[in-house]
Write a protein that holds these residues in place. Structure first.
Motif, PDB file in Angstrom:
ATOM      1  N   MET A 189      43.858  35.405  42.907  1.00  0.00           N
ATOM      2  CA  MET A 189      42.765  36.278  42.451  1.00  0.00           C
ATOM      3  C   MET A 189      41.440  35.514  42.483  1.00  0.00           C
ATOM      4  O   MET A 189      40.415  36.046  42.905  1.00  0.00           O
ATOM      5  N   ALA A 190      41.473  34.267  42.033  1.00  0.00           N
ATOM      6  CA  ALA A 190      40.257  33.443  42.047  1.00  0.00           C
ATOM      7  C   ALA A 190      39.815  33.177  43.484  1.00  0.00           C
ATOM      8  O   ALA A 190      38.619  33.237  43.794  1.00  0.00           O
ATOM      9  N   GLU A 191      40.774  32.895  44.348  1.00  0.00           N
ATOM     10  CA  GLU A 191      40.453  32.653  45.763  1.00  0.00           C
ATOM     11  C   GLU A 191      39.859  33.908  46.406  1.00  0.00           C
ATOM     12  O   GLU A 191      38.887  33.831  47.158  1.00  0.00           O
ATOM     13  N   ASP A 192      40.434  35.077  46.101  1.00  0.00           N
ATOM     14  CA  ASP A 192      39.903  36.337  46.631  1.00  0.00           C
ATOM     15  C   ASP A 192      38.480  36.580  46.142  1.00  0.00           C
ATOM     16  O   ASP A 192      37.625  37.040  46.903  1.00  0.00           O
ATOM     17  N   ALA A 193      38.223  36.276  44.871  1.00  0.00           N
ATOM     18  CA  ALA A 193      36.873  36.453  44.319  1.00  0.00           C
ATOM     19  C   ALA A 193      35.882  35.527  45.015  1.00  0.00           C
ATOM     20  O   ALA A 193      34.738  35.906  45.258  1.00  0.00           O
ATOM     21  N   LEU A 194      36.319  34.335  45.353  1.00  0.00           N
ATOM     22  CA  LEU A 194      35.473  33.394  46.095  1.00  0.00           C
ATOM     23  C   LEU A 194      35.172  33.955  47.488  1.00  0.00           C
ATOM     24  O   LEU A 194      34.019  33.994  47.919  1.00  0.00           O
ATOM     25  N   THR A 195      36.208  34.426  48.164  1.00  0.00           N
ATOM     26  CA  THR A 195      36.047  35.007  49.502  1.00  0.00           C
ATOM     27  C   THR A 195      35.113  36.216  49.474  1.00  0.00           C
ATOM     28  O   THR A 195      34.305  36.409  50.379  1.00  0.00           O
ATOM     29  N   ASP A 196      35.216  37.012  48.409  1.00  0.00           N
ATOM     30  CA  ASP A 196      34.387  38.218  48.277  1.00  0.00           C
ATOM     31  C   ASP A 196      32.979  37.911  47.769  1.00  0.00           C
ATOM     32  O   ASP A 196      32.183  38.828  47.568  1.00  0.00           O
ATOM     33  N   GLY A 197      32.696  36.644  47.508  1.00  0.00           N
ATOM     34  CA  GLY A 197      31.373  36.253  47.025  1.00  0.00           C
ATOM     35  C   GLY A 197      31.153  36.516  45.549  1.00  0.00           C
ATOM     36  O   GLY A 197      30.029  36.483  45.062  1.00  0.00           O
ATOM     37  N   LEU A 198      32.231  36.754  44.807  1.00  0.00           N
ATOM     38  CA  LEU A 198      32.125  37.036  43.379  1.00  0.00           C
ATOM     39  C   LEU A 198      32.255  35.782  42.520  1.00  0.00           C
ATOM     40  O   LEU A 198      32.013  35.831  41.317  1.00  0.00           O
ATOM     41  N   SER A 233      31.475  31.395  42.618  1.00  0.00           N
ATOM     42  CA  SER A 233      30.780  30.303  43.283  1.00  0.00           C
ATOM     43  C   SER A 233      31.802  29.317  43.854  1.00  0.00           C
ATOM     44  O   SER A 233      32.840  29.052  43.235  1.00  0.00           O
ATOM     45  N   ALA A 234      31.479  28.760  44.993  1.00  0.00           N
ATOM     46  CA  ALA A 234      32.338  27.751  45.610  1.00  0.00           C
ATOM     47  C   ALA A 234      32.428  26.500  44.746  1.00  0.00           C
ATOM     48  O   ALA A 234      33.366  25.716  44.870  1.00  0.00           O
ATOM     49  N   THR A 235      31.461  26.301  43.861  1.00  0.00           N
ATOM     50  CA  THR A 235      31.471  25.128  42.991  1.00  0.00           C
ATOM     51  C   THR A 235      32.220  25.382  41.677  1.00  0.00           C
ATOM     52  O   THR A 235      32.401  24.460  40.895  1.00  0.00           O
ATOM     53  N   SER A 236      32.648  26.624  41.451  1.00  0.00           N
ATOM     54  CA  SER A 236      33.397  26.944  40.233  1.00  0.00           C
ATOM     55  C   SER A 236      34.776  26.294  40.270  1.00  0.00           C
ATOM     56  O   SER A 236      35.382  26.173  41.331  1.00  0.00           O
ATOM     57  N   ASP A 237      35.255  25.904  39.122  1.00  0.00           N
ATOM     58  CA  ASP A 237      36.624  25.413  39.017  1.00  0.00           C
ATOM     59  C   ASP A 237      37.541  26.584  39.377  1.00  0.00           C
ATOM     60  O   ASP A 237      37.455  27.645  38.762  1.00  0.00           O
ATOM     61  N   PRO A 238      38.411  26.436  40.362  1.00  0.00           N
ATOM     62  CA  PRO A 238      39.220  27.561  40.826  1.00  0.00           C
ATOM     63  C   PRO A 238      40.182  28.124  39.784  1.00  0.00           C
ATOM     64  O   PRO A 238      40.625  29.269  39.908  1.00  0.00           O
TER      65      PRO A 238
END
Length: 170
Positions: free
Chosen positions: A77-86, A88-93
């Protein structure tokens, strides 16, 4: 519990647009299975009131085998949110993974992980309704009288003492 200092200063009855809400805290001394049930039943009762929720995919202990699939789903879910731009790439996954409580699969992730995570929260209209911390040892909820009655009924059905929750932090 994270943030308990500010919550301790609040009255045990909160009033908002939903009407009066009562704060309840998980008591100590429950066995592990009852702690899990208390978290899950509280979320089930609160589900219709929750607008926003998140969970951390971290625990201070090893994830029980039965929740590992939910843990893996949370990371996806976290990876999908990253892919969707929701996210930040710098957020702890594994931190602050948003949960759509109207999506049964995502809500199941919250149900599974909440009793074991270092942190999970849910809100309505910017007001906290649910806060689970410290790998199951700290749980705070804000319920209406109807939700409290439902919760007690659900706990009774599981043969969990009605004193599992108190109106004061431990």
């Amino acid at each position: 519990m994270a943030g308990s200092t500010s919550r301790e200063k609040l009255s045990s009855v909160i009033s908002n647009g939903d009407g009066a809400r009562r704060e309840l805290f998980l008591r100590s001394g429950l066995d592990a299975a009852d702690i899990v049930h208390a978290h899950r039943e509280a979320l089930l009762v609160l589900r219709d009131s929750i607008e926003n929720a998140h969970v951390d995919a971290y625990s201070d202990e090893a994830w029980p085998q039965e929740v590992v699939p939910a843990y893996e789903r949370a990371l996806l879910m976290a990876e999908d949110a990253l892919t969707d731009g929701l996210r930040s790439a710098t957020s702890d996954p594994g931190m602050g993974i948003d949960v759509d409580v109207h999506d049964d699969a995502q809500f199941d992730v919250l149900l599974a992980l909440a009793p074991y995570t270092i942190h999970a929260e849910a809100w309505r209209q910017g007001q906290p309704l649910f806060s689970a911390d410290d790998t199951g040892t700290a749980l705070w909820i804000s319920v209406t009288s109807q939700q409290e009655t439902q919760l007690m009924s659900r706990l009774d059905a599981l043969e969990i003492t009605r004193t599992a929750f108190a109106d004061r932090p431990r």
